[in-house]
Design a protein around this motif. Sequence first.
Motif, PDB file in Angstrom:
ATOM      1  N   SER A 196      19.127  81.160  17.786  1.00  0.00           N
ATOM      2  CA  SER A 196      18.096  80.977  16.772  1.00  0.00           C
ATOM      3  C   SER A 196      18.485  79.892  15.776  1.00  0.00           C
ATOM      4  O   SER A 196      17.656  79.058  15.390  1.00  0.00           O
ATOM      5  N   MET A 197      19.745  79.874  15.358  1.00  0.00           N
ATOM      6  CA  MET A 197      20.198  78.855  14.410  1.00  0.00           C
ATOM      7  C   MET A 197      20.139  77.464  15.037  1.00  0.00           C
ATOM      8  O   MET A 197      19.733  76.494  14.392  1.00  0.00           O
ATOM      9  N   ALA A 198      20.538  77.351  16.310  1.00  0.00           N
ATOM     10  CA  ALA A 198      20.517  76.050  16.976  1.00  0.00           C
ATOM     11  C   ALA A 198      19.086  75.550  17.165  1.00  0.00           C
ATOM     12  O   ALA A 198      18.782  74.368  16.924  1.00  0.00           O
ATOM     13  N   MET A 199      18.187  76.444  17.567  1.00  0.00           N
ATOM     14  CA  MET A 199      16.790  76.048  17.750  1.00  0.00           C
ATOM     15  C   MET A 199      16.151  75.671  16.418  1.00  0.00           C
ATOM     16  O   MET A 199      15.330  74.743  16.352  1.00  0.00           O
ATOM     17  N   PHE A 200      16.525  76.354  15.342  1.00  0.00           N
ATOM     18  CA  PHE A 200      15.983  76.002  14.025  1.00  0.00           C
ATOM     19  C   PHE A 200      16.472  74.621  13.587  1.00  0.00           C
ATOM     20  O   PHE A 200      15.717  73.847  12.979  1.00  0.00           O
ATOM     21  N   THR A 201      17.722  74.308  13.882  1.00  0.00           N
ATOM     22  CA  THR A 201      18.246  72.988  13.530  1.00  0.00           C
ATOM     23  C   THR A 201      17.483  71.880  14.266  1.00  0.00           C
ATOM     24  O   THR A 201      17.080  70.877  13.665  1.00  0.00           O
ATOM     25  N   VAL A 202      17.252  72.079  15.565  1.00  0.00           N
ATOM     26  CA  VAL A 202      16.491  71.091  16.337  1.00  0.00           C
ATOM     27  C   VAL A 202      15.061  70.999  15.819  1.00  0.00           C
ATOM     28  O   VAL A 202      14.499  69.895  15.677  1.00  0.00           O
ATOM     29  N   GLN A 203      14.463  72.153  15.510  1.00  0.00           N
ATOM     30  CA  GLN A 203      13.093  72.161  15.006  1.00  0.00           C
ATOM     31  C   GLN A 203      12.991  71.443  13.662  1.00  0.00           C
ATOM     32  O   GLN A 203      12.028  70.706  13.407  1.00  0.00           O
ATOM     33  N   ARG A 204      13.972  71.636  12.800  1.00  0.00           N
ATOM     34  CA  ARG A 204      13.954  70.968  11.500  1.00  0.00           C
ATOM     35  C   ARG A 204      14.082  69.455  11.663  1.00  0.00           C
ATOM     36  O   ARG A 204      13.399  68.684  10.961  1.00  0.00           O
ATOM     37  N   ILE A 205      14.941  68.999  12.567  1.00  0.00           N
ATOM     38  CA  ILE A 205      15.088  67.560  12.803  1.00  0.00           C
ATOM     39  C   ILE A 205      13.779  66.965  13.331  1.00  0.00           C
ATOM     40  O   ILE A 205      13.327  65.903  12.876  1.00  0.00           O
ATOM     41  N   LEU A 206      13.140  67.662  14.281  1.00  0.00           N
ATOM     42  CA  LEU A 206      11.867  67.187  14.812  1.00  0.00           C
ATOM     43  C   LEU A 206      10.791  67.166  13.727  1.00  0.00           C
ATOM     44  O   LEU A 206       9.983  66.226  13.653  1.00  0.00           O
ATOM     45  N   GLY A 207      10.768  68.209  12.882  1.00  0.00           N
ATOM     46  CA  GLY A 207       9.757  68.267  11.832  1.00  0.00           C
ATOM     47  C   GLY A 207       9.907  67.159  10.813  1.00  0.00           C
ATOM     48  O   GLY A 207       8.919  66.499  10.435  1.00  0.00           O
ATOM     49  N   ILE A 208      11.130  66.920  10.353  1.00  0.00           N
ATOM     50  CA  ILE A 208      11.360  65.850   9.380  1.00  0.00           C
ATOM     51  C   ILE A 208      11.038  64.485   9.988  1.00  0.00           C
ATOM     52  O   ILE A 208      10.409  63.627   9.338  1.00  0.00           O
ATOM     53  N   SER A 209      11.422  64.274  11.240  1.00  0.00           N
ATOM     54  CA  SER A 209      11.119  62.999  11.903  1.00  0.00           C
ATOM     55  C   SER A 209       9.620  62.810  12.078  1.00  0.00           C
ATOM     56  O   SER A 209       9.089  61.701  11.894  1.00  0.00           O
ATOM     57  N   ALA A 210       8.918  63.896  12.427  1.00  0.00           N
ATOM     58  CA  ALA A 210       7.464  63.802  12.610  1.00  0.00           C
ATOM     59  C   ALA A 210       6.765  63.487  11.294  1.00  0.00           C
ATOM     60  O   ALA A 210       5.833  62.672  11.248  1.00  0.00           O
ATOM     61  N   ILE A 211       7.194  64.111  10.198  1.00  0.00           N
ATOM     62  CA  ILE A 211       6.577  63.856   8.893  1.00  0.00           C
ATOM     63  C   ILE A 211       6.792  62.389   8.482  1.00  0.00           C
ATOM     64  O   ILE A 211       5.855  61.706   8.032  1.00  0.00           O
ATOM     65  N   ALA A 212       8.022  61.896   8.641  1.00  0.00           N
ATOM     66  CA  ALA A 212       8.302  60.509   8.271  1.00  0.00           C
ATOM     67  C   ALA A 212       7.487  59.534   9.117  1.00  0.00           C
ATOM     68  O   ALA A 212       6.931  58.549   8.591  1.00  0.00           O
ATOM     69  N   THR A 213       7.375  59.795  10.419  1.00  0.00           N
ATOM     70  CA  THR A 213       6.623  58.895  11.293  1.00  0.00           C
ATOM     71  C   THR A 213       5.130  58.958  11.003  1.00  0.00           C
ATOM     72  O   THR A 213       4.431  57.932  11.052  1.00  0.00           O
ATOM     73  N   MET A 214       4.624  60.151  10.673  1.00  0.00           N
ATOM     74  CA  MET A 214       3.197  60.289  10.365  1.00  0.00           C
ATOM     75  C   MET A 214       2.800  59.466   9.148  1.00  0.00           C
ATOM     76  O   MET A 214       1.790  58.756   9.165  1.00  0.00           O
ATOM     77  N   TRP A 215       3.582  59.596   8.095  1.00  0.00           N
ATOM     78  CA  TRP A 215       3.243  58.845   6.880  1.00  0.00           C
ATOM     79  C   TRP A 215       3.485  57.351   7.063  1.00  0.00           C
ATOM     80  O   TRP A 215       2.791  56.527   6.462  1.00  0.00           O
ATOM     81  N   GLY A 216       4.453  56.990   7.893  1.00  0.00           N
ATOM     82  CA  GLY A 216       4.611  55.573   8.225  1.00  0.00           C
ATOM     83  C   GLY A 216       3.406  55.037   8.980  1.00  0.00           C
ATOM     84  O   GLY A 216       2.948  53.922   8.731  1.00  0.00           O
ATOM     85  N   LEU A 217       2.848  55.860   9.901  1.00  0.00           N
ATOM     86  CA  LEU A 217       1.642  55.461  10.625  1.00  0.00           C
ATOM     87  C   LEU A 217       0.447  55.327   9.679  1.00  0.00           C
ATOM     88  O   LEU A 217      -0.370  54.408   9.826  1.00  0.00           O
ATOM     89  N   ALA A 218       0.353  56.232   8.697  1.00  0.00           N
ATOM     90  CA  ALA A 218      -0.755  56.156   7.736  1.00  0.00           C
ATOM     91  C   ALA A 218      -0.673  54.896   6.876  1.00  0.00           C
ATOM     92  O   ALA A 218      -1.702  54.335   6.487  1.00  0.00           O
ATOM     93  N   LEU A 219       0.532  54.439   6.603  1.00  0.00           N
ATOM     94  CA  LEU A 219       0.699  53.238   5.792  1.00  0.00           C
ATOM     95  C   LEU A 219       0.468  51.958   6.592  1.00  0.00           C
ATOM     96  O   LEU A 219       0.024  50.941   6.050  1.00  0.00           O
ATOM     97  N   VAL A 220       0.769  52.014   7.907  1.00  0.00           N
ATOM     98  CA  VAL A 220       0.608  50.807   8.738  1.00  0.00           C
ATOM     99  C   VAL A 220      -0.850  50.436   8.886  1.00  0.00           C
ATOM    100  O   VAL A 220      -1.246  49.278   8.701  1.00  0.00           O
TER     101      VAL A 220
END
Length: 301
Positions: A88-112
């Motif tokens: 559970s801890m390992a899956m949460f770590t991977v999920q958090r990395i994916l979530g933060i990366s997705a948020i950063a990429t989404m807002w970068g796409l909105a700005l482009v």
Amino acid sequence: MASVGDQGDGRLHALRQQSERKRRFHRQLVKLESQFVPLLCSVLLLVVLLPVTAAPGSSFHWLLPLLLTFLITQSLRALPGLKPNRLSMAMFTVQRILGISAIATMWGLALVEQRGPYLILRFMVLLLTGLFAMLASLRLVMVLARVPRVNAEVMAGAAAGYIYLGLTGGLVAAALQVLVPGTFSLGSMGSHELLIDRLTYFSFVVLAGLGLGDVLPHNFLGERFVILLSLSGTLYLALLMGLLIGRFIATQEVELEFDALADEVEDPDSPIAGRLAGLARGAPSGGDGLQSEAPPGTQRP
């Protein structure tokens, strides 16, 4: 003999530690129940407002990254790492990395806004959010399958899981369509701007088994996706919902038995009330008609 006693004490200590870990794990699961209703609201809000954000020429293009950010944040709050479960801890770590990366990429796409590497960012958003939603759906199923009790909040979590599964299918299908154009035939209403909304609709159609035929898989990749998505929806309803309903019925039966026992204790004419009264006086008398023996050489009063 001493070694045998030491071994017995060691086993007893290990059993106590294991029992304490299970109780601590169950307490963590119970605390998560309060997060299931907000999770249901966040995923339902995104699905309902998706046509507004994806419509051609919409002035609410900023609303989609905002809703996805809210959903990812609420998913991380509702599905934290559960100690001491290492998986559970390992899956949460991977999920958090994916979530933060997705948020950063989404807002970068909105700005482009259609400039520079727009298509690359668009594919990365779909890929990251799709992987995040897939992992979140899997972790939600794992949590719901192990909850110690079933109530309205847990059922809200189960509903959120089903909607999350449909949203995951839409995001993954959109990523496949961008990666391999022509994977799906979008029909007469399909367009570049309506891709996410159109394929999310298609995902829920597949999950419900409707088969309307307006959106169709167009190659082997789309056909295998439809097979996996339909199997996922069937297994979710058959296994997880069946497990939760069975656990809910068992919980209700235990509560009814407890209420009946409490009513019997409160009734002064019941045998259990008589025994409890006898124990309170220091003698096991009451409803069974038994009396304590007087000690030898004494006279019964």
